[in-house]
Design a protein around this motif. Structure first.
Motif: not given
Length: 235
Positions: A88-100
């Protein structure tokens, strides 16, 4: 509609349903974890004081398995939920750092359940305030616990930048405030658990505040993503 188009539509629908279920997992894991340790702390007795003693101390003693299970189950549920958050975050351009960073915290919860903490602040009864030397199990517990208290505030800061870029100033402020409160309470809890005479009676309280504000932020973000997702589908 062609066979391939219908197949693609079914695949997309299945993916959306899976993402929603995973986001629900991310939303539910924190309050369930917090409720479990609050109930356990309030009913433990035998010298356990929730204001003074850490959540991890609930993993010690005859009924310690309940808190160990709470750590592991919450960590696994959160790990599953982070898969939905990542999509969901990647679809909104939030990148991968937060999920990691969130995944690091989730793995930390699982590890904290596998490796029990050493006694601290006089619990269980009859133990030293800070037993020395630390056991290997207690050391592993501390190592796994560290990202729970550090990676979560870092994830808040990462998403605060994303929210600010997206013009969501309220969410950016909330995320930064969560990081500030969590880190402040973490420092206070650490000083208390080092047996500072003034703070030691409140070490458990400060630690619980750190955990609660950080984890409930995950719930809030997950619910917001669910709400926006459902709103977009209904538009």
């Amino acid at each position: 509609m062609s066979v391939s188009s219908r197949s693609g539509a079914r695949t997309a629908a299945t993916g959306r349903r899976a993402e929603r279920r995973l986001l629900v997992c991310a939303a539910l894991a924190p309050p369930l974890f917090i409720l479990a340790f609050l109930v356990e702390g309030a009913t433990r007795g035998a010298g356990y004081d929730p204001l003074r003693h850490p959540v991890s101390a609930l993993a010690l003693g005859e009924y310690g398995w309940t808190q160990r299970a709470n750590f592991v189950l919450c960590g696994l549920l959160l790990l599953a939920g982070i898969a939905g958050l990542r999509t969901a975050l990647r679809r909104r351009g939030a990148g991968a750092w937060a999920p990691l960073l969130l995944a690091m915290a989730a793995v930390g919860l699982v590890g904290a359940g596998i490796f029990a903490a050493d006694p601290l602040s006089g619990y269980p009864l009859g133990t030293a305030p800070v037993p020395s030397p630390a056991t290997a199990t207690g050391t592993w517990h501390s190592l796994f616990s560290t990202p729970v208290f550090t990676a979560l505030p870092a994830a808040c800061c990462v998403l605060a930048r994303h929210f600010a870029t997206a013009g969501r100033r309220g969410w950016a402020a909330y995320s930064l405030a969560t990081a500030a409160v969590a880190l402040t309470c973490f420092v206070l809890a650490s000083v208390a658990f080092d047996q500072n005479a003034t703070l030691v009676p409140y070490g458990g309280l400060f630690q619980r505040l750190t955990i609660a504000v950080s984890l409930l932020w995950i719930t809030a973000v997950s619910v917001d993503l669910l709400r926006r997702r459902d709103h977009q589908r209904g538009s």
